[in-house]
Design an enzyme around this catalytic site. Sequence first.
Site, PDB file in Angstrom:
ATOM      1  N   HIS A  71      -4.654   1.342  -3.275  1.00  0.00           N
ATOM      2  CA  HIS A  71      -5.166   0.676  -2.069  1.00  0.00           C
ATOM      3  C   HIS A  71      -5.978   1.674  -1.261  1.00  0.00           C
ATOM      4  O   HIS A  71      -5.437   2.333  -0.378  1.00  0.00           O
ATOM      5  CB  HIS A  71      -3.992   0.163  -1.240  1.00  0.00           C
ATOM      6  CG  HIS A  71      -4.373  -0.697  -0.084  1.00  0.00           C
ATOM      7  ND1 HIS A  71      -4.664  -0.210   1.160  1.00  0.00           N
ATOM      8  CD2 HIS A  71      -4.507  -2.035   0.014  1.00  0.00           C
ATOM      9  CE1 HIS A  71      -4.939  -1.200   1.983  1.00  0.00           C
ATOM     10  NE2 HIS A  71      -4.841  -2.319   1.302  1.00  0.00           N
ATOM     11  N   PHE A  72      -7.164   1.870  -1.501  1.00  0.00           N
ATOM     12  CA  PHE A  72      -8.084   1.345  -2.504  1.00  0.00           C
ATOM     13  C   PHE A  72      -8.555   2.499  -3.371  1.00  0.00           C
ATOM     14  O   PHE A  72      -8.595   3.623  -2.890  1.00  0.00           O
ATOM     15  CB  PHE A  72      -9.290   0.712  -1.818  1.00  0.00           C
ATOM     16  CG  PHE A  72      -8.917  -0.450  -0.932  1.00  0.00           C
ATOM     17  CD1 PHE A  72      -8.761  -1.722  -1.464  1.00  0.00           C
ATOM     18  CD2 PHE A  72      -8.708  -0.279   0.431  1.00  0.00           C
ATOM     19  CE1 PHE A  72      -8.452  -2.801  -0.655  1.00  0.00           C
ATOM     20  CE2 PHE A  72      -8.386  -1.344   1.244  1.00  0.00           C
ATOM     21  CZ  PHE A  72      -8.257  -2.609   0.708  1.00  0.00           C
TER      22      PHE A  72
END
EC number: 4.2.1.59
Length: 172
Positions: A71-72
């Site tokens: 993420h991410f």
Amino acid sequence: MVDKRESYTKEDLLASGRGELFGAKGPQLPAPNMLMMDRVVKMTETGGNYDKGYVEAELDINPDLWFFGCHFIGDPVMPGCLGLDAMWQLVGFYLGWLGGEGKGRALGVGEVKFTGQVLPTAKKVTYRIHFKRIVNRRLIMGLADGEVLVDGRLIYTASDLKVGLFQDTSSF
């Protein structure tokens, strides 16, 4: 008998996840990876913004934490929902600390505001929970406001965090 102290270590929090801290009927914290704190540094039945109870806990940040890898990709940031979940976890933990029994479930939140982020370069997240009300009837419920700080800077606020303790969750 509730193990009622002002502070708890990581091992204590892991014991809570195994049902060992507040007894077999007490609420449990989640196990890693969803356990979102490393220690509770302060718990009081008074204090906080409403003088009805206060909890402060911390999470040590390092780039190897599981959520930074997904993420991410190329833009790692701690998901804001994990900070919100940490605040719910602490409301439930407090209810167990008070002697409440049952399975903890998040029941809602009034409003959440994000004004910053937790990056892998951060050192520490601090959670502060200010209790407004404890309902101790058929349903045991905590109502609180919360704050999340990263390295001392306020980045999230939540009003009216609600957690209940249930004897039976089959119809929940």
